[in-house]
Design a protein around this motif. Sequence first.
Motif, PDB file in Angstrom:
ATOM      1  N   ARG A  27      -3.827  -4.117   0.063  1.00 42.00           N
ATOM      2  CA  ARG A  27      -5.241  -4.173   0.853  1.00 42.00           C
ATOM      3  C   ARG A  27      -6.027  -3.735  -0.051  1.00 42.00           C
ATOM      4  N   ALA A  29      -6.227  -4.087  -3.542  1.00 49.41           N
ATOM      5  CA  ALA A  29      -5.981  -4.853  -4.808  1.00 49.41           C
ATOM      6  C   ALA A  29      -6.964  -4.834  -5.779  1.00 49.41           C
ATOM      7  N   GLU A  30      -8.263  -4.718  -5.601  1.00 51.58           N
ATOM      8  CA  GLU A  30      -9.102  -4.976  -6.264  1.00 51.58           C
ATOM      9  C   GLU A  30      -9.162  -4.114  -7.600  1.00 51.58           C
ATOM     10  N   ILE A  56      -7.897  -9.021 -10.676  1.00 51.81           N
ATOM     11  CA  ILE A  56      -8.057  -9.161  -9.276  1.00 51.81           C
ATOM     12  C   ILE A  56      -9.569  -8.284  -9.115  1.00 51.81           C
ATOM     13  N   SER A  59     -10.670  -8.793  -2.869  1.00 55.79           N
ATOM     14  CA  SER A  59      -9.761  -9.141  -1.866  1.00 55.79           C
ATOM     15  C   SER A  59     -10.536  -9.688  -0.653  1.00 55.79           C
ATOM     16  N   CYS A  66     -14.799 -15.627  -2.159  1.00 52.90           N
ATOM     17  CA  CYS A  66     -14.915 -15.076  -3.600  1.00 52.90           C
ATOM     18  C   CYS A  66     -16.026 -15.219  -4.127  1.00 52.90           C
ATOM     19  N   SER A  73      -7.811 -18.402  -7.266  1.00 53.82           N
ATOM     20  CA  SER A  73      -7.430 -17.512  -6.241  1.00 53.82           C
ATOM     21  C   SER A  73      -5.977 -17.782  -5.613  1.00 53.82           C
ATOM     22  N   ALA A  76      -2.095 -13.545  -0.928  1.00 53.01           N
ATOM     23  CA  ALA A  76      -1.058 -12.371  -1.096  1.00 53.01           C
ATOM     24  C   ALA A  76      -0.280 -12.497   0.029  1.00 53.01           C
ATOM     25  N   LYS A  80      -4.090 -11.914   2.778  1.00 51.43           N
ATOM     26  CA  LYS A  80      -5.498 -11.821   1.992  1.00 51.43           C
ATOM     27  C   LYS A  80      -5.788 -12.814   0.832  1.00 51.43           C
ATOM     28  N   MET A  82      -6.745 -13.353  -2.855  1.00 51.47           N
ATOM     29  CA  MET A  82      -7.002 -12.482  -4.027  1.00 51.47           C
ATOM     30  C   MET A  82      -7.821 -13.312  -4.989  1.00 51.47           C
TER      31      MET A  82
END
Length: 89
Positions: A27, A29-30, A56, A59, A66, A73, A76, A80, A82
């Motif tokens: 959650r 992951a950015e 990434i 998220s 995005c 993209s 995941a 979510k 990505m």
Amino acid sequence: MRWGVLIAAVPLAILVAGTATGCKDPRNAEGQCLVGGPTSNHDKVVSCSKPHDGKIVASVSHESDCPQGTDWSYTAKDLKIMCVHNEQG
């Protein structure tokens, strides 16, 4: 419930929580990097100091959310989206 069972369960819960602490949270992951591309198994997060193919940048809940400049993209495991920017490293 018997007290013996409860007392035995507490150390087990602490062990599980301590082990999970080192795991990467999908959650958040950015900023993480990954290996692969839009047509390959791209759900492999790696350290950005290791060779990687993308980073990434966000998220989000929907692909349309995005940010501008997203190259591709994927969805995941936590469902979510990505948003990934191509980045060779």
